[in-house]
Structures are given as C-alpha cells and as structure tokens.
Design a protein around this motif. Structure first.
Motif, PDB file in Angstrom:
ATOM      1  N   GLU A 127       0.833  -1.209   0.000  1.00 12.85           N
ATOM      2  CA  GLU A 127       0.000   0.000   0.000  1.00 12.85           C
ATOM      3  C   GLU A 127       0.866   1.256   0.000  1.00 12.85           C
ATOM      4  N   ALA A 128       1.945   1.245   0.779  1.00 10.29           N
ATOM      5  CA  ALA A 128       2.842   2.396   0.829  1.00 10.29           C
ATOM      6  C   ALA A 128       3.535   2.615  -0.516  1.00 10.29           C
ATOM      7  N   ARG A 129       4.003   1.519  -1.139  1.00  7.45           N
ATOM      8  CA  ARG A 129       4.642   1.629  -2.460  1.00  7.45           C
ATOM      9  C   ARG A 129       3.650   2.163  -3.491  1.00  7.45           C
ATOM     10  N   SER A 130       2.426   1.664  -3.424  1.00  5.86           N
ATOM     11  CA  SER A 130       1.403   2.104  -4.367  1.00  5.86           C
ATOM     12  C   SER A 130       1.086   3.582  -4.165  1.00  5.86           C
ATOM     13  N   ALA A 131       0.962   4.010  -2.909  1.00  8.60           N
ATOM     14  CA  ALA A 131       0.670   5.418  -2.625  1.00  8.60           C
ATOM     15  C   ALA A 131       1.802   6.310  -3.112  1.00  8.60           C
ATOM     16  N   LEU A 132       3.048   5.900  -2.878  1.00  6.72           N
ATOM     17  CA  LEU A 132       4.193   6.688  -3.336  1.00  6.72           C
ATOM     18  C   LEU A 132       4.234   6.736  -4.857  1.00  6.72           C
ATOM     19  N   SER A 133       4.004   5.604  -5.495  1.00  6.56           N
ATOM     20  CA  SER A 133       4.004   5.563  -6.960  1.00  6.56           C
ATOM     21  C   SER A 133       2.915   6.472  -7.527  1.00  6.56           C
ATOM     22  N   ASP A 134       1.711   6.414  -6.952  1.00 10.17           N
ATOM     23  CA  ASP A 134       0.620   7.278  -7.402  1.00 10.17           C
ATOM     24  C   ASP A 134       0.957   8.745  -7.178  1.00 10.17           C
ATOM     25  N   ALA A 135       1.538   9.047  -6.012  1.00 12.82           N
ATOM     26  CA  ALA A 135       1.902  10.428  -5.713  1.00 12.82           C
ATOM     27  C   ALA A 135       2.966  10.928  -6.688  1.00 12.82           C
ATOM     28  N   MET A 186       1.308  13.006  -0.657  1.00  6.55           N
ATOM     29  CA  MET A 186       1.314  11.913   0.323  1.00  6.55           C
ATOM     30  C   MET A 186       0.413  12.252   1.515  1.00  6.55           C
ATOM     31  N   THR A 187       0.438  13.511   1.950  1.00 10.31           N
ATOM     32  CA  THR A 187      -0.427  13.943   3.055  1.00 10.31           C
ATOM     33  C   THR A 187      -1.896  13.816   2.665  1.00 10.31           C
ATOM     34  N   GLN A 188      -2.232  14.235   1.458  1.00 11.24           N
ATOM     35  CA  GLN A 188      -3.601  14.113   0.977  1.00 11.24           C
ATOM     36  C   GLN A 188      -4.043  12.657   0.895  1.00 11.24           C
ATOM     37  N   ARG A 189      -3.182  11.801   0.422  1.00 14.93           N
ATOM     38  CA  ARG A 189      -3.515  10.386   0.294  1.00 14.93           C
ATOM     39  C   ARG A 189      -3.674   9.734   1.666  1.00 14.93           C
ATOM     40  N   THR A 190      -2.836  10.125   2.616  1.00 10.19           N
ATOM     41  CA  THR A 190      -2.923   9.579   3.961  1.00 10.19           C
ATOM     42  C   THR A 190      -4.201  10.058   4.646  1.00 10.19           C
ATOM     43  N   ALA A 191      -4.541  11.325   4.450  1.00 10.79           N
ATOM     44  CA  ALA A 191      -5.745  11.900   5.073  1.00 10.79           C
ATOM     45  C   ALA A 191      -7.023  11.309   4.496  1.00 10.79           C
TER      46      ALA A 191
END
Length: 193
Positions: A127-135, A186-191
């Motif tokens: 999930e973290a890799r995917s979020a970073l890749s998307d960001a 990344m902040t937006q995705r985490t929120a």
C-alpha cells in the motif's frame, strides 16, 4: 578542472570525453566500462520511476541496448555519456508508462506470505509503495525526472543539472518544489484513507 566548471557549462570531464571517444572508436573494453560505471545509477534512476525491481532491471538493460544500437546506427552520444544515458532512461521509462496506460495488465503474485503478520506487513508495504508511486505520477514530468536523478540515481546537483540541461540553481529549486509537491500528495492520500 572540475573547479573551473560552471553549472551552465555542462562539458564532460576529460575522463568522460576520453571514454566517449573510445566507445565511438568501437573499443569493447570502453563499452564495458560505460556499463560498469553507469549501470548502478541508471538502475536506481529507473527503480524510482517503476516499482518492480525486475522491470527496472529490464528497462535499465534496454538503455544500454539502445546505446549499442546508437553506436552501430551512427547516432551515438555526441558530447556526454551521462546526459545521453539518463535521457534515454527517461524515454524508456516514459515509453513503458505509455504502454502500461494503453494496455493495463493485472499482476499475479505467486509468492503469498506465510503468516498473518507477514500478510499484514506485506499489505502495508504494498500500500505504501502504491501510494508513493501514485503520488509520484501526479507530479510534473520534470519534477519526477529531478527526483529520480537526485534520489533514485543519487546524482549530485551538478550532474543532475548536466543531465537535465539546467543550471545547478534551477535544479535546487525544481527539487525543492518537487519534494514539497510530493509531501502534499502523500499527506492528501494519507488523510483520505
């Protein structure tokens, strides 16, 4: 000679120029030296732009195949190996993403984790890799490129400036804007989770 170089003078070092001359002359040892010298940085650069290490290795190999094709086809690098190789790496990654966008594939994972803890940890990493890749994909192409050069390939400011055809100051500003934009994403995705 390095002290005489300015950020606006992207001339290769004498060693790089000599290596390029040997490559253009068809010296196989020089071609091997280019591979040995630049492969780790190109691989890190590509790895930052694609999440799969095996795919990154394949795309990195494609960069060096294109170097050989360029030498044989009379369209070799003219002034700098490093800038040429990173430019080709950038184009190879772009081509991969264009192809993936046009023909999406679903990846099957045949290595399932063995325990519940492994599964949770694996899912969190994925999930973290995917979020970073998307960001990263949401950044401009130039921002992605500077981050891949600086953090993926580990290039110093002057080398990144040479590879991108910009001044060192422009690279510093671009990098700062890219890091800030990535942090916002990344902040937006985490929120939003």
């Amino acid at each position: 000679m390095m002290a005489d170089r300015t950020p606006l003078d992207p001339a290769p070092t004498p060693a790089d120029a000599a290596l390029l001359e040997r490559v253009l002359a068809g010296d196989r040892a020089a071609i091997a030296a280019v591979h040995d010298r630049f492969h780790p940085a190109i691989f890190r650069f590509v790895s930052l732009r694609v999440a799969d290490p095996e795919l990154a290795a394949d795309l990195t190999s494609e960069v060096f195949v294109r170097l050989l094709d360029a030498i044989r086809g009379q369209r070799p690098p003219e002034t700098t190996l490093q800038g040429w190789l990173f430019g080709v790496a950038r184009n190879v990654v772009r081509g991969h993403h264009r192809h993936r966008y046009r023909q999406p594939e679903v990846e099957l994972d045949d290595g399932l984790p063995t325990g519940d803890g492994d599964l949770d940890e694996s899912a969190a990493r994925s999930e973290a890799r995917s979020a970073l890749s998307d960001a990263l994909q949401s950044l401009t192409d130039e921002q992605q490129h500077v981050l891949a050069l600086r953090y993926g390939a580990g290039l110093p400011i002057l080398d990144a400036a040479e590879a991108m055809g910009k001044s060192a100051g422009a690279i510093k500003q671009l990098q700062a804007r890219a890091v800030a934009a990535l942090a916002r994403q990344m902040t937006q995705r985490t929120a939003s989770r």
